[in-house]
Scaffold this active site. Structure first.
Site, PDB file in Angstrom:
ATOM      1  N   GLU A 105       5.820  78.291 110.095  1.00  0.00           N
ATOM      2  CA  GLU A 105       5.761  79.579 110.788  1.00  0.00           C
ATOM      3  C   GLU A 105       5.397  80.713 109.841  1.00  0.00           C
ATOM      4  O   GLU A 105       5.689  80.665 108.640  1.00  0.00           O
ATOM      5  CB  GLU A 105       7.107  79.889 111.459  1.00  0.00           C
ATOM      6  CG  GLU A 105       7.379  79.030 112.672  1.00  0.00           C
ATOM      7  CD  GLU A 105       8.688  79.366 113.370  1.00  0.00           C
ATOM      8  OE1 GLU A 105       8.768  79.177 114.600  1.00  0.00           O
ATOM      9  OE2 GLU A 105       9.636  79.820 112.680  1.00  0.00           O
ATOM     10  N   CYS A 131      14.171  88.006 109.277  1.00  0.00           N
ATOM     11  CA  CYS A 131      14.626  87.366 108.050  1.00  0.00           C
ATOM     12  C   CYS A 131      15.671  86.304 108.338  1.00  0.00           C
ATOM     13  O   CYS A 131      16.656  86.545 109.039  1.00  0.00           O
ATOM     14  CB  CYS A 131      15.221  88.412 107.108  1.00  0.00           C
ATOM     15  SG  CYS A 131      14.010  89.537 106.399  1.00  0.00           S
TER      16      CYS A 131
END
Length: 342
Positions: free
Chosen positions: A93, A334
């Site tokens: 990703e 994150c």
């Protein structure tokens, strides 16, 4: 893996091995990585200004493969997450983050991660393999083509520990910086590491002005060992010394990434230790919210506590940003990337 395994110097050597003039490597780099709003090429035959014999030789010797876009998700904040299928069937990703005319790509350097940080979804996957330089650049090309915007910044902050794939990561950064390729300024290219000390020492001596970010997450050894168990053998004292040498040599400020976790690393004692760690260093602390889906066992600090931490750090003279998470609603923020979940 074919041609994507090469950095710029290796591409020049390949062209030399094929008994072609050096300028052919400039053309090859341009076709592979220098068309900023076009997706990765699928076929050498598209490289119109290369001789047909060279195109055939390259196709036979170094197969050309492009990633497959398996899934694209758009966040309400404008960021987009991409699930890419690689030539060997693995998946990875990356995230595109637009902001005031700029486009930042958070790219992956490995499929999965071996570091095992307890607050990170990627760390729970384990490591499958490292990415080649071209596989990293292809992530930027996919994002730029989708946004139809040149990439202005790139951060090695996706899946993987960049310094555990040091040579390939540096080769990728150099291609991103190369004017024949993406031409991104070195200071807009950031490596985010858990803090592998031997690699930081090596990075200190690199000639380029790439930016360094270190995932700290606690400045108390026992707490950091709990959160980042694979780094337990690398002491905070040695990390501080390595960063001191890095700054003395490079003159560059270091970003410290600090994910705020309720009652774990957001206590007054923890933040006082963080202030002490920052003493003598030119740093900018990025306070990061623990995002949903990273782990069920840990909880994010409250907004009020996060703001109190920011004020405590700034009162100690430490530049601090309480970072706004981008893409959390699509598991693109994150610590949320986990491509093998689908």
């Amino acid at each position: 893996m074919g041609i994507k395994r090469y950095g710029a110097d290796a591409l020049e050597a390949l062209i030399g091995d094929l008994q072609q003039p050096r300028y052919r490597s400039d053309q090859l780099v341009h076709w592979l990585y220098g068309r900023p709003l076009q997706p990765p090429l699928l076929d050498y035959q598209q490289m119109a200004n290369l001789p047909s014999a060279l195109r055939s030789a390259l196709a036979e010797r170094e197969p050309l493969a492009a990633p497959t876009l398996l899934k694209r998700q758009a966040s309400t904040d404008g960021s987009r997450k991409y699930l890419l299928g690689l030539a060997d069937g693995e998946r990875v990703e990356c995230v595109g983050i637009p902001d005031n005319g700029r486009l930042t790509v958070c790219f992956s350097t490995q499929v999965g991660c071996a570091m095992g940080c307890v607050f990170c979804a990627t760390g729970h996957l384990g490591l499958t393999r490292s990415l080649a330089p071209g596989e990293m650049l292809d992530q930027l090309l996919v994002v730029a083509a989708d946004f139809q915007t040149r990439v202005s910044n790139a951060v090695a902050m996706g899946e993987g520990e960049p310094f555990a794939n040091y040579d390939n990561t540096l080769a990728a950064l150099r291609l991103m910086n190369d004017k024949r390729a993406m031409g991104i300024a070195a200071r807009r290219l950031t490596v985010s590491s858990c803090g592998l000390i031997p690699a930081i020492r090596r990075f200190t001596n690199e000639p380029e002005q790439f930016t360094l970010a270190v995932s700290l997450h606690s400045a108390i050894q026992s707490s950091r060992d709990q959160l980042m168990p694979k780094l337990a053998q690398q002491s905070l004292d040695k990390l501080h010394r390595a960063l001191t040498v890095y700054q003395k040599h490079s003159g560059r400020r270091v970003s410290l990434e600090y994910t705020l976790i309720d009652s774990i690393n957001d206590t007054p004692e923890e933040i006082e230790a963080l202030c002490t760690f920052c003493h003598g260093l030119k740093v900018h602390v990025n306070l990061i919210a623990l995002n949903l889906g990273q782990t069920a066992e840990l909880q994010a600090s409250s907004p009020a506590r996060a703001e109190a931490v920011r004020r405590q750090l700034e009162a100690s003279g430490i530049e601090t940003t309480l970072r706004r998470s981008r893409g959390s609603d699509i598991a693109g923020a994150c610590g949320q990337l986990a491509a093998r979940r689908g």
